[in-house]
Design an enzyme around this catalytic site. Structure first.
Site, PDB file in Angstrom:
ATOM      1  N   HIS A  86      19.463  -4.216   2.758  1.00  0.00           N
ATOM      2  CA  HIS A  86      18.716  -2.976   3.531  1.00  0.00           C
ATOM      3  C   HIS A  86      19.457  -2.420   4.695  1.00  0.00           C
ATOM      4  CE1 HIS A  86      15.076  -1.506   5.322  1.00  0.00           C
ATOM      5  NE2 HIS A  86      15.373  -1.669   6.651  1.00  0.00           N
ATOM      6  N   ASP A 165       2.341  -4.714   7.552  1.00  0.00           N
ATOM      7  CA  ASP A 165       3.481  -3.943   7.876  1.00  0.00           C
ATOM      8  C   ASP A 165       3.049  -2.225   7.703  1.00  0.00           C
ATOM      9  OD1 ASP A 165       5.892  -3.314   9.052  1.00  0.00           O
ATOM     10  OD2 ASP A 165       6.580  -2.516   7.021  1.00  0.00           O
ATOM     11  N   ARG A 172       2.448   2.304  14.739  1.00  0.00           N
ATOM     12  CA  ARG A 172       3.773   2.279  15.753  1.00  0.00           C
ATOM     13  C   ARG A 172       4.096   3.762  15.719  1.00  0.00           C
ATOM     14  NH1 ARG A 172       7.652  -1.409  13.149  1.00  0.00           N
ATOM     15  NH2 ARG A 172       8.890  -0.671  14.894  1.00  0.00           N
ATOM     16  N   SER A 187       8.922  -6.022  11.075  1.00  0.00           N
ATOM     17  CA  SER A 187       8.630  -4.882   9.955  1.00  0.00           C
ATOM     18  C   SER A 187       9.913  -5.106   8.860  1.00  0.00           C
ATOM     19  CB  SER A 187       8.561  -3.518  10.760  1.00  0.00           C
ATOM     20  OG  SER A 187       8.679  -2.659   9.786  1.00  0.00           O
ATOM     21  N   LYS A 191       9.035  -7.310   4.973  1.00  0.00           N
ATOM     22  CA  LYS A 191       9.069  -6.616   3.664  1.00  0.00           C
ATOM     23  C   LYS A 191      10.239  -7.323   2.711  1.00  0.00           C
ATOM     24  CE  LYS A 191       9.284  -2.992   5.481  1.00  0.00           C
ATOM     25  NZ  LYS A 191       9.185  -1.373   6.459  1.00  0.00           N
TER      26      LYS A 191
HETATM   27  N1  URA Z   1      12.187   0.153   9.177  1.00  0.00           N
HETATM   28  C1  URA Z   1      11.226  -0.714   8.956  1.00  0.00           C
HETATM   29  O1  URA Z   1      11.100  -0.883   7.919  1.00  0.00           O
HETATM   30  N2  URA Z   1      10.640  -0.745   9.980  1.00  0.00           N
HETATM   31  C2  URA Z   1      10.742  -0.602  11.314  1.00  0.00           C
HETATM   32  O2  URA Z   1      10.341  -0.919  12.087  1.00  0.00           O
HETATM   33  C3  URA Z   1      11.977   0.186  11.401  1.00  0.00           C
HETATM   34  C4  URA Z   1      12.653   0.628  10.288  1.00  0.00           C
END
Ligand code: URA
Length: 428
Positions: A86, A165, A172, A187, A191
């Site tokens: 990621h 999320d 947010r 966040s 995931k």
């Molecule tokens: N990517 C995400 O999935 N969440 C965040 O808060 C920032 C970047």
């Protein structure tokens, strides 16, 4: 149904700098996901978290509650180690495209549930959708079959993965609460942990084109994410990498696909190759492998997996990529050496040319973007082209040029080469 806690009580605790009790965290995430905590109450709580922060154990519980808001996949049945990657997002960051097939070429399964771009950073799914026929949505059965047969899948995450999320991130975005280390860490990691990979390699970007503008914040974010992954049994490593200058020579969907194919063919820009190999080495090590991934780029094995991966999702790896109706060159105003090329400005310009979206539901252009004809350290002649802008709509060029004002710096001598790999953070 009567609720065990009062949202105002939870907000007050965090507003006054207290640690939220585990039971309150579990309740507030669950109640918000099912609509029993109002948007304005969660907004206030998120702002209190942004201002007051969270203790490590509190963040771990918050993240666990987010994971438990949905399904946690189990990918261990495939019989191969599964490693995911990621990136926190940057300009020209197309690394997932060559990386997933490269790692899969070594027999390691790479399940890559990816997102779309929002704002100045691009999204992996938007890039791949530039390939004629390619589709991002797969059923659970298609996903598993492709992971077994091809070894690499890049597709959209289903609705059932960390639904808390999805709601929290949208909130947010409109309440000025994105830039909080605990909120970003929870966040991303909710995931990634829900996705079920056995190991995870994080690319935490630092610089003008990234969420984290300085190294200390990026280190804190990386440390929080590594701790969360480790606590959930996912072997997690983070590389901190520079994002003051865009990665490679392109920012824009189809342009980035073409550049990724060059890397898979054994060429491509040096920085994209360096980062792809650094992340591939980490992913292979996490899967217990010792091979040098450079060999699979050079001998075409990674390209073979790429072609099968694209075809498995309906894409034609040989089809020409869309080209823009209009191009416009930005030229050097003097002779010298390119000293700087601001990543944020290039990202905003690509976005304004049509490569990105302002709202979740906006379409993106497959052809729009910015091509960087010179990179920092390269000599430039007065009047020579530095950037080539691509767009379907010539009316967008003026706003893209406005974003680029001051972004190109030409000096007399070559600048110190900026390091790409800045740090590595692991649990051990
Ligand atoms: N990517 C995400 O999935 N969440 C965040 O808060 C920032 C970047």
């Amino acid at each position: 149904m009567s609720e065990p806690f009062d949202a105002v009580e939870v907000i007050r605790t965090k507003r006054d700098g207290g640690r939220l009790p585990d039971a309150q965290i579990d309740w507030v995430i669950d109640a918000y996901t099912r609509g029993a905590v109002a948007e304005e109450q969660m907004s206030a709580l998120l702002m209190a978290v942004l201002l007051r922060g969270m203790e490590p154990a509190e963040l771990a519980r918050w993240t666990r509650a987010m994971i438990e808001s949905g399904e946690r996949l189990d990918l261990s049945a495939g019989g191969r180690p599964t490693v995911d990657k990621h990136s926190t997002g940057g300009v020209g960051d197309k690394i997932t495209l060559p990386l997933a097939p490269l790692v899969a070429a070594h027999g390691v399964a790479v399940p890559q549930l990816s997102g779309r771009g929002l704002g100045h950073t691009g999204g992996t799914l938007d890039k791949l959708e530039a390939i004629p026929g390619w589709r991002a949505r797969l059923s659970a059965a298609e996903f598993r079959a492709q992971l077994t047969d091809v070894g690499a899948v890049i597709c959209a995450a289903g609705e059932s993965l960390a639904p808390a999320d999805r709601k929290l991130y949208a909130l947010r975005d409109v309440t000025g609460t994105v830039e909080s280390i605990p909120l970003i860490a929870s966040s991303i990691m909710s995931k990634k942990i829900a996705e079920g990979a056995s190991a995870l390699v994080l690319d935490v970007k630092v610089g003008s084109g990234a969420f984290m503008k300085d190294l200390a914040d990026a280190r804190a974010l990386a440390t929080a994410m590594v701790e969360l992954g480790t606590a959930h049994g996912v072997r997690t490593v983070a590389l901190l990498t520079g994002m003051d200058v865009p990665l490679g020579r392109t920012a824009g969907n189809g342009l980035e696909v073409a550049e990724s194919v060059e890397v898979l063919a054994g060429g491509g820009p040096a920085d994209v190759v360096e980062l792809t190999l650094a992340l591939a080495r980490e992913m292979l090590t996490a899967a217990g492998r010792t091979e040098d991934p450079a060999d699979a780029l050079a001998d075409g094995r990674a390209m073979d997996v790429w072609r099968r991966m694209i075809a498995a999702q309906g894409g034609d790896p040989d089809a020409p990529l869309p080209t823009a109706a209009e191009t416009h060159e930005v030229t050097a105003d003097r002779a010298g050496v390119l000293a700087g090329l601001d990543a944020y400005a290039v990202g905003v310009a690509a976005w304004r040319l049509g490569a990105g979206r302002a709202r979740k539901e906006d379409p993106v252009s497959a052809a729009a973007g910015v091509e960087m004809l010179v990179k920092p350290g390269d000599p430039v002649a007065a009047g020579a082209p530095v950037l080539r802008l691509h767009t379907d709509d010539p009316a967008r060029i003026e706003r893209a040029l406005a974003a680029l004002a001051g972004a190109v710096t030409i000096g007399d001598a070559a600048p110190e080469p900026a390091a790409l790999l800045l740090d590595r953070i692991a649990a051990d």
